[in-house]
Design a protein around this motif. Structure first.
Motif, short mmCIF file in Angstrom:
data_model
loop_
_atom_site.label_atom_id
_atom_site.label_comp_id
_atom_site.label_asym_id
_atom_site.label_seq_id
_atom_site.Cartn_x
_atom_site.Cartn_y
_atom_site.Cartn_z
N ILE A 116 5.14 27.25 31.37
CA ILE A 116 5.46 26.18 32.31
C ILE A 116 4.65 26.32 33.59
O ILE A 116 4.16 25.33 34.15
CB ILE A 116 6.97 26.20 32.63
N LEU A 117 4.50 27.56 34.06
CA LEU A 117 3.75 27.84 35.29
C LEU A 117 2.63 28.83 34.96
O LEU A 117 2.79 30.03 35.13
CB LEU A 117 4.68 28.42 36.36
N PRO A 118 1.49 28.36 34.51
CA PRO A 118 0.43 29.26 34.03
C PRO A 118 -0.08 30.24 35.09
O PRO A 118 -0.59 31.31 34.74
CB PRO A 118 -0.68 28.29 33.61
N PRO A 203 15.97 24.73 33.34
CA PRO A 203 16.51 24.96 31.99
C PRO A 203 15.46 25.45 31.00
O PRO A 203 15.78 26.14 30.03
CB PRO A 203 17.05 23.58 31.59
N GLY A 204 14.19 25.09 31.22
CA GLY A 204 13.14 25.51 30.30
C GLY A 204 12.62 26.91 30.57
O GLY A 204 12.11 27.57 29.67
N GLY A 214 11.81 17.30 22.58
CA GLY A 214 13.25 17.29 22.82
C GLY A 214 13.83 18.63 23.22
O GLY A 214 14.97 18.70 23.67
N THR A 215 13.07 19.72 23.07
CA THR A 215 13.60 21.04 23.45
C THR A 215 13.49 21.23 24.95
O THR A 215 12.64 20.60 25.62
CB THR A 215 12.82 22.17 22.74
N PRO A 216 14.33 22.11 25.55
CA PRO A 216 14.22 22.38 26.99
C PRO A 216 12.83 22.84 27.40
O PRO A 216 12.35 22.47 28.47
CB PRO A 216 15.27 23.47 27.21
N LEU A 217 12.18 23.65 26.54
CA LEU A 217 10.85 24.14 26.89
C LEU A 217 9.84 23.00 26.97
O LEU A 217 9.06 22.91 27.93
CB LEU A 217 10.39 25.18 25.87
N ILE A 221 7.76 21.93 30.24
CA ILE A 221 6.29 21.94 30.27
C ILE A 221 5.75 20.60 30.75
O ILE A 221 4.86 20.53 31.61
CB ILE A 221 5.73 22.29 28.87
N ASN A 222 6.31 19.51 30.22
CA ASN A 222 5.87 18.18 30.65
C ASN A 222 6.18 17.93 32.12
O ASN A 222 5.36 17.34 32.85
CB ASN A 222 6.53 17.11 29.78
#
Length: 472
Positions: A116-118, A203-204, A214-217, A221-222
């Motif tokens: 999510i945060l590279p 949550p991700g 549809g997943t939290p991850l 990411i989006n």
């Protein structure tokens, strides 16, 4: 319904991911070494479900205390988050992990965070920069700014209402403060445009690493991509404004970072990720603490009255239009004791992980390289050995007696002591000042359940509160 859905979804992804891991990995532990006492729980699943569900039931300390009693009060073995793990307990365990950062242990975050945060890695120079720009002498200039944001928040979100949903409003408030202090932005449209994707990040961050629609991850990411794009644009424009003299080097956190000797060499996307990470930490954790301050002030009228008296003394000493300053915040001693007691009983995080850099021995037990090491606020915060009548809400325990070292750790410790600790203190106290000065509080649901998860504690129904303005 949302909490039930999230809980069932989390349980499902935990089980599925454990099964995936079992298909490809086996424990690397050497059977000949003396490992800490404990058990790995269920085959494949480990003890993750017990760990998580204890929080869902409102008693996260039960997982820790039960195993401390059964195995060891110092350290015990378990299997958490798909990893072989050792839980370090008590002030000795906290001290060991905090004091051996980058020596025997290092900070560990799940792979979902870097997806999510590279650019979330924190080297020594970046940590120094963050700490420098969050020092009290730097933050004192923002007290009046926070005061203006808080007053506007209560005017637009609370005044004229009979009942409010405290959790939602405190999240709005802390996000508004973050946007103003970090970027000097308070336009409602811009703030609202960014607040929705920010809601999807947390949550991700600690979800199971399944990157499917549809997943939290995937949602996180989006959301991260959208926020990074917006913030990178902001960073580019700020660099231009600083060069042209249209922005001040000290006007907000973004300017301070860009003008820092180290920050000058950071890529724009890296600055965006850094700011995003800092905002996530301050936004979620501070909103949680503010929510529970509302909860306890509404629940305990005698505590409310003491806070009200202290804050009214400060109000009487100032002109009606005069903003709060650093000296005013420094006088809020009882109010901060109340906040400290909230942080003891309901810390914004239950603990965090480290990773063993190499094999080492602790308390006579071997800790293999690569094991994940967990420290928990619950091994000390609610331990009667360190806090008398630990379930009782008693702000006076912080009056003169400083808690024993490494027993009170709501902000962590060591090199990863929360850099926003002082920022949060100011924000919380300014919030409390206007809260009690403006309103009397009464809980709609007297015994609303506290739910703990891997992100932050919550009240099951969002803490609906009856509010009544004080008579002139």
């Amino acid at each position: 319904m949302d909490i039930l859905y999230a809980s069932l979804s989390s349980l499902f992804v935990v089980v599925v991911s454990c099964l995936v891991r079992f298909a490809f990995f086996q424990s690397k532990s050497d059977v000949n070494v003396k490992l800490p006492p404990g058990g790995r729980g269920w085959p494949v699943i480990g003890e993750t479900i017990e760990f998580v569900t204890a929080g869902w039931k409102g008693h996260p300390e039960k997982f820790i205390v039960d195993r401390m009693t059964k195995f060891s009060r110092h350290v015990f073995r378990t299997s958490l988050m798909l990893e072989d793990a050792a839980v370090f307990c008590g002030p000795e365990g906290n001290k060991f992990l905090f004091s051996n950062e980058n020596n025997l242990v290092k900070y560990w975050l799940p792979a979902t965070v870097t997806k999510i945060l590279p650019s979330t890695y924190l080297n020594v120079e970046k940590v120094k920069m963050i700490r420098y720009h969050f020092k009290p002498e730097v933050l004192r200039q923002y007290v009046s700014v926070m005061d203006m944001v808080v007053q506007k928040h209560f005017e637009t979100g609370w005044e004229g209402k009979v009942q409010i949903l405290a959790h939602k409003l405190t999240k709005n408030f802390t996000f508004q403060v973050a946007c103003k202090i970090f970027f000097s932005i308070d336009e409602p449209e811009w703030v609202n445009n960014l607040s929705v994707p920010f809601e999807r990040l947390a949550p991700g961050l600690f979800s199971i690493p399944i990157n499917l629609p549809g997943t939290p991850l995937r949602r996180a990411i989006n959301a991260g991509k959208f926020i990074r794009k917006e913030l990178t644009t902001l960073v580019k424009q700020r660099k231009i404004d600083l060069a042209d003299g249209k922005a001040s080097p000290t006007q907000d956190i973004l300017s301070l970072v860009l003008c820092d000797e180290y920050g000058k060499f950071m890529a724009e996307s890296e600055v965006a990720d850094l700011i995003m990470g800092l905002m996530i930490g301050g936004y979620d954790s501070t909103s949680s603490t503010c929510t529970f301050i509302v909860n306890y002030l509404a629940e305990l009228p005698e505590i409310y009255e003491e806070v009200y008296k202290e804050q009214m003394e400060i109000t009487k000493s100032k002109a009606s239009t005069e903003l709060l300053n650093w000296e005013d915040v420094s006088k809020m001693k009882y109010s901060w004791n109340v906040a400290c007691e909230v942080l003891r009983l309901v810390p914004p995080t239950q603990g965090t992980f480290r990773e063993a850099i190499s094999d080492f021995t602790y308390n006579g037990y071997s800790i293999p390289k690569g094991w994940k090491l967990y420290w928990s606020t619950n091994s000390t915060h609610k331990n009667p050995e360190f806090f008398h009548e630990p379930q009782k809400f008693d702000p006076t325990r912080f009056n003169n007696n400083v808690p024993a070292p490494y027993t009170y750790v709501p902000f962590g410790g060591g090199s990863h002591l929360c850099p926003g600790k002082e920022f949060a203190r100011i924000e919380i106290l300014v919030f409390m000042h206007h809260l009690v000065r403006k309103f009397k509080l009464k809980k709609v649901i007297p015994n609303e359940q506290i739910v703990f998860d891997l992100i932050q504690p919550k009240l099951a129904k969002g803490l609906p509160i009856h509010i009544c303005p004080h008579k002139p």
